[in-house]
Design a protein around this motif. Structure first.
Motif, PDB file in Angstrom:
ATOM      1  N   VAL A  71      37.555  13.572 -39.355  1.00  6.07           N
ATOM      2  CA  VAL A  71      38.115  12.523 -40.211  1.00  6.07           C
ATOM      3  C   VAL A  71      37.574  11.180 -39.732  1.00  6.07           C
ATOM      4  CG1 VAL A  71      40.228  11.442 -41.051  1.00  6.07           C
ATOM      5  CG2 VAL A  71      40.179  13.904 -40.599  1.00  6.07           C
ATOM      6  N   TYR A  72      37.093  10.390 -40.677  1.00  2.16           N
ATOM      7  CA  TYR A  72      36.471   9.105 -40.367  1.00  2.16           C
ATOM      8  C   TYR A  72      37.262   7.965 -40.999  1.00  2.16           C
ATOM      9  CZ  TYR A  72      32.382  11.652 -38.716  1.00  2.16           C
ATOM     10  OH  TYR A  72      31.543  12.487 -38.019  1.00  2.16           O
ATOM     11  N   ARG A  73      37.432   6.890 -40.231  1.00  2.00           N
ATOM     12  CA  ARG A  73      37.953   5.630 -40.738  1.00  2.00           C
ATOM     13  C   ARG A  73      36.779   4.679 -40.811  1.00  2.00           C
ATOM     14  NH1 ARG A  73      41.072   3.664 -36.536  1.00  2.00           N
ATOM     15  NH2 ARG A  73      39.321   2.343 -35.955  1.00  2.00           N
ATOM     16  N   GLY A  74      36.301   4.414 -42.011  1.00  2.00           N
ATOM     17  CA  GLY A  74      35.038   3.704 -42.145  1.00  2.00           C
ATOM     18  C   GLY A  74      33.930   4.597 -41.595  1.00  2.00           C
ATOM     19  N   THR A  75      33.187   4.090 -40.600  1.00  2.00           N
ATOM     20  CA  THR A  75      32.125   4.886 -39.979  1.00  2.00           C
ATOM     21  C   THR A  75      32.552   5.485 -38.655  1.00  2.00           C
ATOM     22  OG1 THR A  75      31.245   2.898 -38.905  1.00  2.00           O
ATOM     23  CG2 THR A  75      30.329   3.477 -41.065  1.00  2.00           C
ATOM     24  N   ALA A  76      33.769   5.217 -38.209  1.00  2.00           N
ATOM     25  CA  ALA A  76      34.237   5.694 -36.905  1.00  2.00           C
ATOM     26  C   ALA A  76      35.014   6.999 -37.054  1.00  2.00           C
ATOM     27  CB  ALA A  76      35.108   4.646 -36.237  1.00  2.00           C
ATOM     28  N   LYS A  77      34.663   8.013 -36.262  1.00  2.00           N
ATOM     29  CA  LYS A  77      35.421   9.264 -36.269  1.00  2.00           C
ATOM     30  C   LYS A  77      36.738   9.040 -35.529  1.00  2.00           C
ATOM     31  CE  LYS A  77      34.464  12.962 -33.738  1.00  2.00           C
ATOM     32  NZ  LYS A  77      33.786  14.184 -33.257  1.00  2.00           N
ATOM     33  N   VAL A  78      37.858   9.338 -36.184  1.00  2.00           N
ATOM     34  CA  VAL A  78      39.164   9.062 -35.587  1.00  2.00           C
ATOM     35  C   VAL A  78      39.985  10.321 -35.341  1.00  2.00           C
ATOM     36  CG1 VAL A  78      39.319   6.718 -36.487  1.00  2.00           C
ATOM     37  CG2 VAL A  78      40.119   8.636 -37.904  1.00  2.00           C
ATOM     38  N   ALA A  79      39.544  11.465 -35.865  1.00  2.00           N
ATOM     39  CA  ALA A  79      40.292  12.698 -35.641  1.00  2.00           C
ATOM     40  C   ALA A  79      39.381  13.889 -35.862  1.00  2.00           C
ATOM     41  CB  ALA A  79      41.505  12.785 -36.573  1.00  2.00           C
ATOM     42  N   GLN A  80      39.721  14.986 -35.190  1.00  2.00           N
ATOM     43  CA  GLN A  80      38.987  16.240 -35.337  1.00  2.00           C
ATOM     44  C   GLN A  80      39.999  17.367 -35.242  1.00  2.00           C
ATOM     45  OE1 GLN A  80      35.139  16.880 -33.219  1.00  2.00           O
ATOM     46  NE2 GLN A  80      36.212  18.548 -32.191  1.00  2.00           N
ATOM     47  N   VAL A  81      39.990  18.275 -36.232  1.00  2.00           N
ATOM     48  CA  VAL A  81      40.962  19.363 -36.256  1.00  2.00           C
ATOM     49  C   VAL A  81      40.235  20.674 -36.536  1.00  2.00           C
ATOM     50  CG1 VAL A  81      42.835  17.859 -37.025  1.00  2.00           C
ATOM     51  CG2 VAL A  81      41.458  19.062 -38.719  1.00  2.00           C
ATOM     52  N   GLY A  98      44.188  -2.627 -44.983  1.00  2.00           N
ATOM     53  CA  GLY A  98      43.576  -1.600 -45.810  1.00  2.00           C
ATOM     54  C   GLY A  98      42.546  -0.799 -45.042  1.00  2.00           C
ATOM     55  N   TYR A  99      42.515   0.518 -45.264  1.00  2.00           N
ATOM     56  CA  TYR A  99      41.573   1.403 -44.571  1.00  2.00           C
ATOM     57  C   TYR A  99      40.911   2.338 -45.576  1.00  2.00           C
ATOM     58  CZ  TYR A  99      43.780  -0.062 -40.197  1.00  2.00           C
ATOM     59  OH  TYR A  99      44.259  -0.801 -39.138  1.00  2.00           O
ATOM     60  N   VAL A 100      39.704   2.783 -45.228  1.00  2.00           N
ATOM     61  CA  VAL A 100      38.969   3.756 -46.036  1.00  2.00           C
ATOM     62  C   VAL A 100      38.716   4.988 -45.172  1.00  2.00           C
ATOM     63  CG1 VAL A 100      36.860   4.236 -47.324  1.00  2.00           C
ATOM     64  CG2 VAL A 100      37.876   1.953 -47.403  1.00  2.00           C
ATOM     65  N   PHE A 101      39.039   6.174 -45.713  1.00  2.00           N
ATOM     66  CA  PHE A 101      38.902   7.419 -44.961  1.00  2.00           C
ATOM     67  C   PHE A 101      37.987   8.400 -45.710  1.00  2.00           C
ATOM     68  CE2 PHE A 101      43.015   5.653 -43.847  1.00  2.00           C
ATOM     69  CZ  PHE A 101      43.000   5.722 -42.452  1.00  2.00           C
ATOM     70  N   THR A 102      37.222   9.163 -44.944  1.00  2.00           N
ATOM     71  CA  THR A 102      36.451  10.281 -45.470  1.00  2.00           C
ATOM     72  C   THR A 102      36.627  11.467 -44.523  1.00  2.00           C
ATOM     73  OG1 THR A 102      34.463   9.493 -44.315  1.00  2.00           O
ATOM     74  CG2 THR A 102      34.687   8.910 -46.652  1.00  2.00           C
ATOM     75  N   VAL A 103      36.325  12.651 -45.024  1.00  2.00           N
ATOM     76  CA  VAL A 103      36.433  13.883 -44.240  1.00  2.00           C
ATOM     77  C   VAL A 103      35.126  14.648 -44.349  1.00  2.00           C
ATOM     78  CG1 VAL A 103      37.746  16.005 -43.861  1.00  2.00           C
ATOM     79  CG2 VAL A 103      38.906  13.958 -44.727  1.00  2.00           C
ATOM     80  N   ARG A 104      34.665  15.220 -43.224  1.00  2.00           N
ATOM     81  CA  ARG A 104      33.445  16.030 -43.218  1.00  2.00           C
ATOM     82  C   ARG A 104      33.729  17.358 -42.521  1.00  2.00           C
ATOM     83  NH1 ARG A 104      28.507  12.081 -41.407  1.00  2.00           N
ATOM     84  NH2 ARG A 104      27.308  13.656 -42.548  1.00  2.00           N
TER      85      ARG A 104
END
Length: 325
Positions: A71-81, A98-104
């Motif tokens: 899980v990424y907040r902007g370009t920074a990875k903030v979590a891994q599950v 405000g924050y933007v999140f993406t998942v890979r």
């Protein structure tokens, strides 16, 4: 002095081409066609408090097999599950931001798939000295529309500041969360032929949680013999220490849409103990030993089942017999 380039025989050139293709494409039978994991779909982000956001997503198809999600907040990875989990609370955020999140998804070969579509969430402003919980939500209402999903709705709560989110529980297990502006959702990933009891709690920005609203009880149609949810490779042995006998159990954790943190052990047809893990719940092989007495030559029957992420109990393992000696 110019050197002439060496000319390889045609057979050797052909062999080199075959080897290059094998290296690039993988050997037959590995099931690895070189594709990256797909981008996760269904990603949502909901503020859970002034300093946290709850991110959820749908499971990625298992070809190639997914090993974990990032899980990424902007370009920074903030979590891994691990791949069995499809939600996470991102904490240590700033209020009113405000924050933007993406998942890979990352597969077993370590390859990282493309990012999901970005989703946005804004944390609310911090509220000083807020000790008042929201009021109890109205009773949950629902209906069965299939063997694996249920739509739920409820009446809104009230709060002295604002209701930030609603948490949906199956029994005592939190299974879903939506924003405070929603009073309906659809729960998916359920089991056929299973009884459910859903309730809703409201949460505010200071993490004050309301009492649960009224419970709605539903049974999904179809049948489920439990074999797909039971722990596998169950083993049972015995050891003696300080004049006492202990049963030694091990099993492979069932594959579910989330982490299994609780197991029930039945001994000689009765519930013997509940095993509850915290954040260190095993993901692969689980082991547990417990006391069964001091008498030799006693045969015990034992089996195990898991409480699933949807809050229900899965199927039991096959029963094993162990004699103290």
């Amino acid at each position: 002095m110019r050197r002439r380039a060496a000319v390889l025989p045609r057979r050797l050139l052909a062999l080199c081409g075959v080897l290059a293709c094998a290296a690039a494409c993988g050997s037959p039978g590995t099931g690895d066609d070189g594709r990256l994991p797909a981008a996760p779909a269904g990603v949502t982000a909901t503020a859970g408090s002034a300093g946290s956001v709850h991110v959820m997503w749908d499971a990625v198809p298992t070809t190639p097999r997914v090993r974990l999600y990032e899980v990424y907040r902007g370009t920074a990875k903030v979590a891994q599950v691990p791949a069995s989990e499809h939600m996470v609370d991102v904490t240590r955020l700033r209020p009113a931001t405000g924050y933007v999140f993406t998942v890979r998804a990352r597969d077993g070969e370590g390859r990282l798939g493309p990012p999901s579509r970005p989703v946005r969430a804004t944390t609310p402003a911090a509220v000083a000295a807020d000790d008042a919980a929201p009021t109890r939500p109205g009773p949950a209402r629902g209906r069965v529309i299939g063997s694996r999903e249920v739509p739920l709705s409820w009446s809104a709560s009230r709060d002295d500041t604002a209701v930030l989110s609603y948490d949906i529980y199956q029994g005592g297990s939190k299974v879903h969360s939506v924003g405070g502006n929603q009073t309906a959702t659809v729960l998916t990933g359920l089991r056929p032929g299973t009884r459910y009891a859903f309730s809703v709690r409201a949460r505010d920005a200071a993490d004050n949680v309301s009492p649960p609203g009224g419970t709605v009880r539903l049974t999904t149609p179809g049948t489920d013999d439990g074999r797909g949810t039971a722990p596998t490779a169950f083993r049972a042995g015995c050891h003696r220490a300080d004049g006492a006998y202990y049963l030694d159990l091990s099993w492979t954790v069932p594959r579910t849409d989330g982490v299994v943190t609780e197991y029930q052990i039945r001994l000689d047809g009765q519930s013997a103990t509940s095993l509850v893990y915290g954040g260190d719940a095993p993901r692969g092989r689980a082991r547990y030993s417990f006391y069964v007495g001091r008498e030799a030559g006693v045969t015990h029957r034992v089996r195990v089942r898991a409480r699933l992420p949807d809050g229900t109990w899965g199927g039991f393992t096959a029963e094993r017999s162990v004699t103290t000696r």
